[in-house]
Design a protein around this motif. Structure first.
Motif, PDB file in Angstrom:
ATOM      1  N   ILE A  74      12.445  29.871  12.793  1.00 22.91           N
ATOM      2  CA  ILE A  74      11.026  29.933  13.151  1.00 22.91           C
ATOM      3  C   ILE A  74      10.374  28.621  12.750  1.00 22.91           C
ATOM      4  O   ILE A  74      10.367  28.245  11.568  1.00 22.91           O
ATOM      5  N   TYR A  75       9.817  27.924  13.730  1.00 23.43           N
ATOM      6  CA  TYR A  75       9.178  26.627  13.515  1.00 23.43           C
ATOM      7  C   TYR A  75       7.660  26.791  13.566  1.00 23.43           C
ATOM      8  O   TYR A  75       7.135  27.433  14.476  1.00 23.43           O
ATOM      9  N   VAL A  76       6.957  26.210  12.582  1.00 26.68           N
ATOM     10  CA  VAL A  76       5.525  26.475  12.429  1.00 26.68           C
ATOM     11  C   VAL A  76       4.707  25.184  12.372  1.00 26.68           C
ATOM     12  O   VAL A  76       5.214  24.113  12.010  1.00 26.68           O
ATOM     13  N   GLU A  77       3.423  25.340  12.694  1.00 21.60           N
ATOM     14  CA  GLU A  77       2.498  24.200  12.756  1.00 21.60           C
ATOM     15  C   GLU A  77       1.966  23.882  11.358  1.00 21.60           C
ATOM     16  O   GLU A  77       0.808  24.123  11.023  1.00 21.60           O
ATOM     17  N   SER A  78       2.847  23.323  10.554  1.00 27.04           N
ATOM     18  CA  SER A  78       2.485  22.912   9.199  1.00 27.04           C
ATOM     19  C   SER A  78       3.142  21.556   8.945  1.00 27.04           C
ATOM     20  O   SER A  78       4.242  21.300   9.450  1.00 27.04           O
ATOM     21  N   PRO A  79       2.492  20.658   8.192  1.00 30.75           N
ATOM     22  CA  PRO A  79       3.039  19.307   7.997  1.00 30.75           C
ATOM     23  C   PRO A  79       4.406  19.319   7.326  1.00 30.75           C
ATOM     24  O   PRO A  79       4.656  20.123   6.430  1.00 30.75           O
ATOM     25  N   MET A  80       5.260  18.408   7.749  1.00 26.93           N
ATOM     26  CA  MET A  80       6.573  18.285   7.138  1.00 26.93           C
ATOM     27  C   MET A  80       6.440  17.667   5.744  1.00 26.93           C
ATOM     28  O   MET A  80       5.616  16.767   5.525  1.00 26.93           O
ATOM     29  N   ALA A  81       7.248  18.150   4.827  1.00 32.51           N
ATOM     30  CA  ALA A  81       7.145  17.703   3.433  1.00 32.51           C
ATOM     31  C   ALA A  81       7.358  16.199   3.287  1.00 32.51           C
ATOM     32  O   ALA A  81       6.710  15.545   2.462  1.00 32.51           O
ATOM     33  N   ASN A  82       8.260  15.642   4.097  1.00 34.75           N
ATOM     34  CA  ASN A  82       8.603  14.218   3.975  1.00 34.75           C
ATOM     35  C   ASN A  82       7.770  13.309   4.870  1.00 34.75           C
ATOM     36  O   ASN A  82       8.043  12.119   4.971  1.00 34.75           O
ATOM     37  N   ASP A  83       6.742  13.868   5.522  1.00 33.89           N
ATOM     38  CA  ASP A  83       5.886  13.068   6.402  1.00 33.89           C
ATOM     39  C   ASP A  83       4.784  12.421   5.563  1.00 33.89           C
ATOM     40  O   ASP A  83       3.658  12.897   5.499  1.00 33.89           O
ATOM     41  N   THR A  84       5.129  11.318   4.918  1.00 36.33           N
ATOM     42  CA  THR A  84       4.203  10.668   3.986  1.00 36.33           C
ATOM     43  C   THR A  84       2.957  10.128   4.691  1.00 36.33           C
ATOM     44  O   THR A  84       1.878  10.066   4.086  1.00 36.33           O
ATOM     45  N   ILE A  85       3.083   9.748   5.971  1.00 37.24           N
ATOM     46  CA  ILE A  85       1.926   9.218   6.707  1.00 37.24           C
ATOM     47  C   ILE A  85       0.889  10.316   6.931  1.00 37.24           C
ATOM     48  O   ILE A  85      -0.312  10.107   6.724  1.00 37.24           O
ATOM     49  N   SER A  86       1.348  11.496   7.356  1.00 33.84           N
ATOM     50  CA  SER A  86       0.425  12.616   7.542  1.00 33.84           C
ATOM     51  C   SER A  86      -0.231  13.009   6.224  1.00 33.84           C
ATOM     52  O   SER A  86      -1.448  13.251   6.167  1.00 33.84           O
ATOM     53  N   TRP A  87       0.552  13.085   5.144  1.00 36.49           N
ATOM     54  CA  TRP A  87      -0.009  13.500   3.861  1.00 36.49           C
ATOM     55  C   TRP A  87      -0.960  12.453   3.293  1.00 36.49           C
ATOM     56  O   TRP A  87      -1.912  12.804   2.581  1.00 36.49           O
ATOM     57  N   GLU A  88      -0.751  11.204   3.607  1.00 37.84           N
ATOM     58  CA  GLU A  88      -1.676  10.155   3.168  1.00 37.84           C
ATOM     59  C   GLU A  88      -3.059  10.390   3.763  1.00 37.84           C
ATOM     60  O   GLU A  88      -4.090  10.161   3.113  1.00 37.84           O
ATOM     61  N   TYR A  89      -3.076  10.887   5.007  1.00 36.22           N
ATOM     62  CA  TYR A  89      -4.344  11.247   5.637  1.00 36.22           C
ATOM     63  C   TYR A  89      -4.860  12.588   5.114  1.00 36.22           C
ATOM     64  O   TYR A  89      -6.033  12.733   4.742  1.00 36.22           O
TER      65      TYR A  89
END
Length: 316
Positions: free
Chosen positions: A59-74
């Motif tokens: 099951i794939y969900v609309e939540s940020p990936m843990a290793n997506d540092t660019i998204s988390w920076e925002y």
């Protein structure tokens, strides 16, 4: 005679193994309404019934990936107060929490029914530490509502569809696939497109499309068919057109920028999904995501990942 039987048995076994290996990986995309009004609070129930019948292996969900540092920076200072709070917790635990991989694996391997509050608290901390927002929310939900999920509708895709499905399928984790690397730029472009559209007919066109989409959903919503209606190709296309500024009668710089960022986000989400589906080697994969993304994702899969069999919920 015995030799012939052994030969035929071996041949058949090889055939079935080869057949399983060559089976096309399938992706079913389910478009959601995110949070629904109280008056249609049971809208996710028929969608859950469909998803249970499909029996996804992942099951794939609309939540940020843990290793997506660019998204988390925002996101650490972005639009969502929930993501801001989660990032601060994660930042703190990464400095103070003594994470143990062996203990995590032993704990999460327990049956859901055998997990006590100590286990759940530990797993929740682990997912915060890992910056895994989707599973932090999943195990927080289990702690709050138990292994059978909420009795009353939560009115949101997570509580009424995703987590109940994961518990039904005995999936210990959901898989994060969202990308919010350019969300700020997208929202800035949205505002710019709206200002540009005051006098050139674009805002009027958008308003008409929104009313058309809203009005067509009223009757299905009353009869608990909002989920199915939302996943009609016509509805999905309308939602895509509004989110991607494809409704405009006169293209402008802001609208072009918004469309670019929306298309690029779908491209990166499709890439996130594809890499994990290929790695998992699982054949039945459910993508549960905001309905406005469905048409864009379908396009990305068909153009760039033709080895997948991609099916929309209502076409299954």
């Amino acid at each position: 005679m015995k030799t012939k039987i052994i030969f035929i048995t071996t041949l058949l076994a090889s055939f079935f193994v080869l057949s399983a290996q060559n089976k096309q990986q399938e992706i079913v995309i389910i478009g959601t309404m995110h949070t629904v009004p109280k008056i249609v609070k049971k809208s996710y129930k028929p969608m859950l019934k469909f998803a249970k019948k499909y029996k996804p292996e992942a099951i794939y969900v609309e939540s940020p990936m843990a290793n997506d540092t660019i998204s988390w920076e925002y996101l650490k200072k972005g639009w969502s107060k929930g993501y801001q709070k989660f990032y601060k917790l994660s930042d703190s635990l990464q400095n103070n929490f003594n994470y143990n991989d062996s203990k995590f694996n032993i704990t999460i391997s327990k049956d859901f029914s055998k997990m006590n509050n100590v286990d759940l608290d530990y797993l929740i901390k682990c997912f915060i530490y890992k910056r895994d927002h989707g599973n932090y929310e999943f195990y927080s939900y289990i702690k709050k509502y138990g292994v059978h999920g909420a009795k009353k509708p939560t009115r949101h895709e997570d509580g009424d569809l995703i987590y109940k499905l994961a518990l039904y399928m005995n999936h210990k984790t959901v898989i994060n696939i969202d990308d919010q690397q350019t969300n700020k730029e997208y929202h800035d472009a949205w505002g710019k497109c709206s200002k540009e559209g005051v006098s050139n007919g674009n805002n009027t066109a958008n308003s008409k499309l929104y009313k058309k989409n809203y009005n067509s959903a009223i009757l299905p919503a009353i009869f608990r068919g909002l989920g199915k209606h939302t996943n009609k190709r016509k509805s999905l296309q309308q939602l895509h057109d509004m989110a991607s500024f494809s409704y405009v009668v006169k293209d402008t710089e802001g609208c072009r920028q918004g469309r670019k960022y929306f298309d690029e986000r779908n491209m990166r989400i499709a890439k996130n999904i594809s890499s994990q589906v290929i790695k998992s080697k699982k054949n039945r994969n459910a993508i549960i995501i905001g309905a406005a993304h469905v048409i864009g994702l379908e396009k990305e899969f068909k153009e760039n990942y033709p080895n997948f069999k991609v099916v929309l919920m209502n076409d299954y």
